[in-house]
Design a protein around this motif. Structure first.
Motif, PDB file in Angstrom:
ATOM      1  N   LEU A 243       5.049   7.980 -23.863  1.00  0.00           N
ATOM      2  CA  LEU A 243       3.224   8.001 -23.903  1.00  0.00           C
ATOM      3  C   LEU A 243       2.981   8.922 -22.753  1.00  0.00           C
ATOM      4  O   LEU A 243       3.279   8.400 -21.507  1.00  0.00           O
ATOM      5  N   LEU A 244       2.426  10.012 -22.927  1.00  0.00           N
ATOM      6  CA  LEU A 244       1.993  11.112 -21.734  1.00  0.00           C
ATOM      7  C   LEU A 244       0.505  11.031 -21.880  1.00  0.00           C
ATOM      8  O   LEU A 244      -0.312  10.977 -22.850  1.00  0.00           O
ATOM      9  N   LYS A 245      -0.155  11.097 -20.822  1.00  0.00           N
ATOM     10  CA  LYS A 245      -1.558  11.170 -20.376  1.00  0.00           C
ATOM     11  C   LYS A 245      -1.605  12.552 -19.876  1.00  0.00           C
ATOM     12  O   LYS A 245      -1.325  13.036 -19.020  1.00  0.00           O
ATOM     13  N   VAL A 246      -2.307  13.769 -20.841  1.00  0.00           N
ATOM     14  CA  VAL A 246      -2.345  14.917 -20.335  1.00  0.00           C
ATOM     15  C   VAL A 246      -3.831  15.312 -20.387  1.00  0.00           C
ATOM     16  O   VAL A 246      -4.794  14.896 -21.084  1.00  0.00           O
ATOM     17  N   VAL A 247      -4.069  16.231 -19.245  1.00  0.00           N
ATOM     18  CA  VAL A 247      -5.681  16.938 -19.267  1.00  0.00           C
ATOM     19  C   VAL A 247      -5.440  18.068 -19.297  1.00  0.00           C
ATOM     20  O   VAL A 247      -4.575  19.104 -19.047  1.00  0.00           O
ATOM     21  N   ALA A 248      -6.624  18.869 -20.098  1.00  0.00           N
ATOM     22  CA  ALA A 248      -6.954  20.295 -20.336  1.00  0.00           C
ATOM     23  C   ALA A 248      -8.254  20.542 -20.278  1.00  0.00           C
ATOM     24  O   ALA A 248      -9.171  19.781 -20.138  1.00  0.00           O
ATOM     25  N   GLN A 249      -8.152  22.001 -20.260  1.00  0.00           N
ATOM     26  CA  GLN A 249      -9.867  22.728 -20.234  1.00  0.00           C
ATOM     27  C   GLN A 249     -10.276  22.468 -21.708  1.00  0.00           C
ATOM     28  O   GLN A 249     -11.457  22.077 -21.628  1.00  0.00           O
ATOM     29  N   ASP A 250      -9.587  22.521 -22.745  1.00  0.00           N
ATOM     30  CA  ASP A 250     -10.233  22.217 -23.933  1.00  0.00           C
ATOM     31  C   ASP A 250      -9.084  22.120 -24.884  1.00  0.00           C
ATOM     32  O   ASP A 250      -7.966  22.133 -24.634  1.00  0.00           O
ATOM     33  N   THR A 251      -9.492  22.289 -26.372  1.00  0.00           N
ATOM     34  CA  THR A 251      -8.296  22.327 -27.060  1.00  0.00           C
ATOM     35  C   THR A 251      -7.576  23.338 -27.143  1.00  0.00           C
ATOM     36  O   THR A 251      -6.315  23.192 -27.657  1.00  0.00           O
ATOM     37  N   ASP A 252      -8.109  24.808 -26.907  1.00  0.00           N
ATOM     38  CA  ASP A 252      -7.321  25.794 -26.916  1.00  0.00           C
ATOM     39  C   ASP A 252      -6.177  25.641 -25.599  1.00  0.00           C
ATOM     40  O   ASP A 252      -5.030  26.076 -25.794  1.00  0.00           O
ATOM     41  N   ASP A 253      -6.716  25.218 -24.606  1.00  0.00           N
ATOM     42  CA  ASP A 253      -5.735  24.924 -23.379  1.00  0.00           C
ATOM     43  C   ASP A 253      -4.631  24.096 -23.676  1.00  0.00           C
ATOM     44  O   ASP A 253      -3.460  24.187 -23.339  1.00  0.00           O
TER      45      ASP A 253
ATOM     46  N   ILE B 212       0.871  -1.305  -0.009  1.00  0.00           N
ATOM     47  CA  ILE B 212       0.006  -0.086  -0.113  1.00  0.00           C
ATOM     48  C   ILE B 212       0.925   1.331   0.090  1.00  0.00           C
ATOM     49  O   ILE B 212       1.741   1.513   0.985  1.00  0.00           O
ATOM     50  N   GLN B 213       0.908   2.023  -1.118  1.00  0.00           N
ATOM     51  CA  GLN B 213       1.711   3.182  -1.207  1.00  0.00           C
ATOM     52  C   GLN B 213       1.190   4.409  -0.737  1.00  0.00           C
ATOM     53  O   GLN B 213       2.020   5.281  -0.365  1.00  0.00           O
ATOM     54  N   GLY B 214       0.043   4.524  -0.384  1.00  0.00           N
ATOM     55  CA  GLY B 214      -0.506   5.843  -0.004  1.00  0.00           C
ATOM     56  C   GLY B 214      -2.111   5.624  -0.133  1.00  0.00           C
ATOM     57  O   GLY B 214      -2.677   4.714  -0.737  1.00  0.00           O
ATOM     58  N   TYR B 215      -2.893   6.756   0.024  1.00  0.00           N
ATOM     59  CA  TYR B 215      -4.157   6.806   0.016  1.00  0.00           C
ATOM     60  C   TYR B 215      -4.503   8.050  -0.571  1.00  0.00           C
ATOM     61  O   TYR B 215      -3.843   9.200  -0.428  1.00  0.00           O
ATOM     62  N   VAL B 216      -5.381   8.399  -1.581  1.00  0.00           N
ATOM     63  CA  VAL B 216      -5.832   9.541  -2.458  1.00  0.00           C
ATOM     64  C   VAL B 216      -7.126   9.785  -2.466  1.00  0.00           C
ATOM     65  O   VAL B 216      -7.939   8.781  -2.247  1.00  0.00           O
ATOM     66  N   ALA B 217      -7.498  10.935  -2.941  1.00  0.00           N
ATOM     67  CA  ALA B 217      -8.889  11.380  -3.090  1.00  0.00           C
ATOM     68  C   ALA B 217      -9.072  11.257  -4.814  1.00  0.00           C
ATOM     69  O   ALA B 217      -8.081  11.903  -5.566  1.00  0.00           O
ATOM     70  N   LEU B 218      -9.880  10.572  -5.294  1.00  0.00           N
ATOM     71  CA  LEU B 218      -9.904  10.481  -6.649  1.00  0.00           C
ATOM     72  C   LEU B 218     -11.314  11.542  -7.080  1.00  0.00           C
ATOM     73  O   LEU B 218     -12.084  11.770  -6.758  1.00  0.00           O
ATOM     74  N   LEU B 219     -10.571  12.654  -7.819  1.00  0.00           N
ATOM     75  CA  LEU B 219     -11.331  14.008  -8.245  1.00  0.00           C
ATOM     76  C   LEU B 219     -11.723  13.897  -9.570  1.00  0.00           C
ATOM     77  O   LEU B 219     -11.452  13.130 -10.533  1.00  0.00           O
ATOM     78  N   ASP B 220     -12.974  14.615  -9.776  1.00  0.00           N
ATOM     79  CA  ASP B 220     -13.879  14.795 -11.061  1.00  0.00           C
ATOM     80  C   ASP B 220     -13.172  15.728 -12.011  1.00  0.00           C
ATOM     81  O   ASP B 220     -13.275  16.943 -11.755  1.00  0.00           O
ATOM     82  N   ALA B 221     -12.421  15.175 -12.795  1.00  0.00           N
ATOM     83  CA  ALA B 221     -11.849  16.236 -13.962  1.00  0.00           C
ATOM     84  C   ALA B 221     -12.898  17.238 -14.582  1.00  0.00           C
ATOM     85  O   ALA B 221     -12.438  18.283 -14.571  1.00  0.00           O
ATOM     86  N   ARG B 222     -13.964  16.530 -14.753  1.00  0.00           N
ATOM     87  CA  ARG B 222     -15.010  17.752 -15.479  1.00  0.00           C
ATOM     88  C   ARG B 222     -15.451  18.721 -14.423  1.00  0.00           C
ATOM     89  O   ARG B 222     -15.555  19.958 -14.840  1.00  0.00           O
ATOM     90  N   LYS B 223     -15.607  18.420 -13.163  1.00  0.00           N
ATOM     91  CA  LYS B 223     -15.935  19.357 -12.467  1.00  0.00           C
ATOM     92  C   LYS B 223     -14.860  20.327 -12.054  1.00  0.00           C
ATOM     93  O   LYS B 223     -15.004  21.607 -11.586  1.00  0.00           O
ATOM     94  N   LEU B 224     -13.610  19.837 -12.369  1.00  0.00           N
ATOM     95  CA  LEU B 224     -12.540  20.750 -12.014  1.00  0.00           C
ATOM     96  C   LEU B 224     -12.001  21.496 -13.319  1.00  0.00           C
ATOM     97  O   LEU B 224     -11.018  22.086 -13.452  1.00  0.00           O
ATOM     98  N   GLU B 225     -12.956  21.284 -14.422  1.00  0.00           N
ATOM     99  CA  GLU B 225     -12.759  22.085 -15.617  1.00  0.00           C
ATOM    100  C   GLU B 225     -11.579  21.469 -16.241  1.00  0.00           C
ATOM    101  O   GLU B 225     -10.606  22.244 -16.981  1.00  0.00           O
ATOM    102  N   ARG B 226     -11.203  20.379 -16.251  1.00  0.00           N
ATOM    103  CA  ARG B 226     -10.318  19.591 -17.076  1.00  0.00           C
ATOM    104  C   ARG B 226     -10.954  18.307 -17.822  1.00  0.00           C
ATOM    105  O   ARG B 226     -10.224  17.182 -17.443  1.00  0.00           O
ATOM    106  N   PRO B 227     -11.755  18.577 -18.520  1.00  0.00           N
ATOM    107  CA  PRO B 227     -12.537  17.535 -19.146  1.00  0.00           C
ATOM    108  C   PRO B 227     -11.886  16.863 -20.272  1.00  0.00           C
ATOM    109  O   PRO B 227     -12.223  15.662 -20.812  1.00  0.00           O
ATOM    110  N   THR B 228     -10.818  17.401 -21.100  1.00  0.00           N
ATOM    111  CA  THR B 228     -10.323  17.015 -22.185  1.00  0.00           C
ATOM    112  C   THR B 228      -8.960  16.234 -21.657  1.00  0.00           C
ATOM    113  O   THR B 228      -8.045  16.513 -21.182  1.00  0.00           O
ATOM    114  N   THR B 229      -8.951  14.881 -22.068  1.00  0.00           N
ATOM    115  CA  THR B 229      -7.880  14.176 -21.930  1.00  0.00           C
ATOM    116  C   THR B 229      -7.120  14.062 -23.549  1.00  0.00           C
ATOM    117  O   THR B 229      -7.747  13.451 -24.502  1.00  0.00           O
ATOM    118  N   VAL B 230      -5.827  13.803 -23.432  1.00  0.00           N
ATOM    119  CA  VAL B 230      -5.134  13.910 -24.550  1.00  0.00           C
ATOM    120  C   VAL B 230      -3.845  12.940 -24.296  1.00  0.00           C
ATOM    121  O   VAL B 230      -3.152  13.025 -23.471  1.00  0.00           O
TER     122      VAL B 230
END
Length: 153
Positions: free
Chosen positions: A108-118, A50-68
């Motif tokens: 290979l990177l997993k990136v989150v963004a607000q939208d395509t402009d971000d 067990i490496q640790g404990y985290v809270a899983l956050l909702d990316a959409r509610k934090l205005e990061r709905p775009t995954t690239v």
């Protein structure tokens, strides 16, 4: 490898579903006394299983709905270049994951963004400036079909 038994597996499965479960509830769920359950959890933490404990956050509610997903090919494979790239990519908060790959790309990177402009801003200001980048290919996720943090045990 850390030796685990069936009870440890039940504990780990329960904690993966609910990391905030109380020790008393966890003990009842896995049919142990609270003190025995606590000792097992402590051992699993101390061994690093067990490496640790985290809270899983909702990316959409934090205005990061775009995954690239970004495939990056470097200009070379020297250890110094790989290490410089890895150090630099760890400083970009929008990069959730970075994997050294075998195949057509080096990373290979997993990136989150607000939208395509971000994402265009992140690409221009951060990703394109990473050490040794020769090529980048970006793929936008249209929909998350399956997602979990739980490992099969």
């Amino acid at each position: 490898m850390v030796e685990i038994d069936a009870i440890d597996r039940r504990i780990l499965n329960a904690l993966q579903r609910d990391g905030r479960i109380t020790n008393a509830d966890l003990a009842a769920k896995v049919s142990l006394s609270p003190s025995a359950c606590h000792r097992r959890v402590q051992r699993l933490e101390e061994t690093g299983l067990i490496q640790g404990y985290v809270a899983l956050l909702d990316a959409r509610k934090l205005e990061r709905p775009t995954t690239v997903f970004v495939e990056i090919t470097l200009s070379g494979q020297a250890d110094e270049l790989l290490e410089a790239f890895e150090r630099a990519v760890r400083t970009i908060p929008d990069v959730l994951e970075c994997h050294l790959m075998a195949g057509s790309a080096d990373y290979l990177l997993k990136v989150v963004a607000q939208d395509t402009d971000d994402f265009a801003r992140i690409h221009r200001q951060r990703l394109a400036k990473l050490p040794g980048v020769a090529q980048m290919h970006s793929s936008f996720s249209l929909k998350t079909v399956a997602q979990t943090t739980a490992l099969p045990i």
